[in-house]
Write a protein that holds these residues in place. Sequence first.
Motif, short mmCIF file in Angstrom:
data_model
loop_
_atom_site.label_atom_id
_atom_site.label_comp_id
_atom_site.label_asym_id
_atom_site.label_seq_id
_atom_site.Cartn_x
_atom_site.Cartn_y
_atom_site.Cartn_z
N VAL A 132 40.84 -11.09 -42.66
CA VAL A 132 41.72 -10.94 -43.81
C VAL A 132 42.63 -12.16 -43.95
N VAL A 133 43.12 -12.67 -42.84
CA VAL A 133 43.97 -13.87 -42.88
C VAL A 133 43.19 -15.06 -43.43
N GLY A 134 41.92 -15.17 -43.05
CA GLY A 134 41.10 -16.25 -43.58
C GLY A 134 40.92 -16.16 -45.09
N PHE A 135 40.63 -14.97 -45.59
CA PHE A 135 40.50 -14.78 -47.03
C PHE A 135 41.82 -15.05 -47.74
N TYR A 136 42.89 -14.54 -47.17
CA TYR A 136 44.22 -14.73 -47.77
C TYR A 136 44.60 -16.21 -47.76
N GLY A 137 44.36 -16.88 -46.64
CA GLY A 137 44.71 -18.30 -46.53
C GLY A 137 43.99 -19.15 -47.55
N LEU A 138 42.69 -18.90 -47.72
CA LEU A 138 41.93 -19.67 -48.71
C LEU A 138 42.44 -19.40 -50.11
N PHE B 114 35.54 -17.48 -57.19
CA PHE B 114 35.49 -17.76 -55.76
C PHE B 114 34.08 -17.58 -55.21
N SER B 115 33.37 -16.58 -55.72
CA SER B 115 31.98 -16.38 -55.30
C SER B 115 31.10 -17.54 -55.74
N LEU B 116 31.36 -18.04 -56.95
CA LEU B 116 30.57 -19.14 -57.49
C LEU B 116 30.79 -20.43 -56.71
N VAL B 117 32.05 -20.71 -56.36
CA VAL B 117 32.40 -21.98 -55.72
C VAL B 117 32.16 -21.93 -54.21
N PHE B 118 32.56 -20.84 -53.57
CA PHE B 118 32.52 -20.78 -52.10
C PHE B 118 31.39 -19.90 -51.55
N GLY B 119 30.74 -19.15 -52.42
CA GLY B 119 29.68 -18.27 -51.97
C GLY B 119 30.08 -16.81 -52.03
N ASP B 120 29.07 -15.93 -52.01
CA ASP B 120 29.33 -14.49 -52.14
C ASP B 120 30.19 -13.93 -51.01
N ASN B 121 30.15 -14.58 -49.87
CA ASN B 121 30.93 -14.07 -48.73
C ASN B 121 32.43 -14.19 -48.95
N TRP B 122 32.83 -14.99 -49.94
CA TRP B 122 34.25 -15.21 -50.20
C TRP B 122 34.73 -14.45 -51.43
N TYR B 123 33.98 -13.43 -51.81
CA TYR B 123 34.38 -12.61 -52.97
C TYR B 123 35.74 -11.96 -52.74
N GLN B 124 35.97 -11.50 -51.50
CA GLN B 124 37.24 -10.85 -51.18
C GLN B 124 38.41 -11.80 -51.34
N ALA B 125 38.21 -13.08 -51.03
CA ALA B 125 39.27 -14.07 -51.25
C ALA B 125 39.63 -14.16 -52.73
N ALA C 276 54.02 -1.21 -45.39
CA ALA C 276 52.56 -1.17 -45.31
C ALA C 276 52.09 -0.58 -43.98
N LYS C 277 52.75 -0.93 -42.91
CA LYS C 277 52.38 -0.40 -41.59
C LYS C 277 52.69 1.10 -41.50
N TYR C 278 53.84 1.48 -42.03
CA TYR C 278 54.26 2.89 -41.96
C TYR C 278 53.30 3.80 -42.72
N LEU C 279 52.83 3.34 -43.89
CA LEU C 279 51.93 4.14 -44.72
C LEU C 279 50.45 3.84 -44.46
N SER C 280 50.18 2.91 -43.54
CA SER C 280 48.80 2.52 -43.21
C SER C 280 48.04 2.07 -44.45
N LEU C 281 48.67 1.20 -45.24
CA LEU C 281 48.04 0.70 -46.46
C LEU C 281 46.93 -0.29 -46.11
N ASN C 282 45.91 -0.37 -46.97
CA ASN C 282 44.87 -1.37 -46.75
C ASN C 282 45.37 -2.74 -47.19
N SER C 283 44.57 -3.77 -46.94
CA SER C 283 45.02 -5.14 -47.19
C SER C 283 45.26 -5.41 -48.67
N TYR C 284 44.49 -4.77 -49.55
CA TYR C 284 44.66 -5.00 -50.98
C TYR C 284 46.02 -4.49 -51.46
N TRP C 285 46.36 -3.29 -51.04
CA TRP C 285 47.66 -2.73 -51.42
C TRP C 285 48.81 -3.54 -50.83
#
Length: 242
Positions: free
Chosen positions: A65-71, A136-147, A198-207
């Motif tokens: 997640v940090v990698g996707f966020y950083g990019l 992002f998928s077009l430029v970096f590839g499908d694996n980076w869709y989450q970024a 986020a930690k208290y409510l156990s939110l996912n990375s998107y939220w």
Amino acid sequence: GIISLSSPLKKKEKISSIIFSFKKLLLPIKRYYHFPLYSGPAKLVHTLTTKLPIIFLATLYGGQVVGFYGLANSIIRMPMDLIGASVGNVLYGEISNLGREKPEKIKRLTQKLQKKLVLIGSIPLLILLFYGPALFSLVFGDNWYQAGEYARLLSGVVFFNFITTPISNVASVFEKMKETLWLSVLRLLLVFLVFGFAKYLSLNSYWTIGLYSLAMSINYLTIYFFAQWIINDAIKEKGAKS
């Protein structure tokens, strides 16, 4: 440079004037001591605010997640920060020349610039909102869709940062350094609040990233209104004196 500037020392009659210059040097130090006193901690807090999300994301969600966020964060911020910093430096030079004696001109200048920044910043904002993941998928590839998804979430805070940062320079011109420090502390507290929530409510990375983007957008809007308050207060103060 030191050799050329110290060349007057060769003349004995210059010694007394140099000693007098050291005494004069203390006057601006005494007058402007609050700049380093408050700006230093403010810069430190600002740096912490930008680095802590990466640490918190790594702790909560892991390295992927940090990698996707950083990019996503670096790609969308790079051009906006470059333009925003350049515009901010030019504006700072202009309003510094106008000084505190011409707040009306500063207000007209900042309002004119603000409209242009909104127009310029709206283009990448809309592109990221509608096509971020696909790009992002077009430029970096499908694996980076989450970024691309993260870029979409972060587009709002990047937009508000872009349109607000140049205007925030009025705080330095009107010597509101202490207030700027408190705004930086407030931003730091918002970061802790967001990730603690986020930690208290156990939110996912998107939220979590979306909530962080919302909180930072509100922070930048607060800075914008603070800058406007500084200018309006200076105009009112000038009107009361005249």
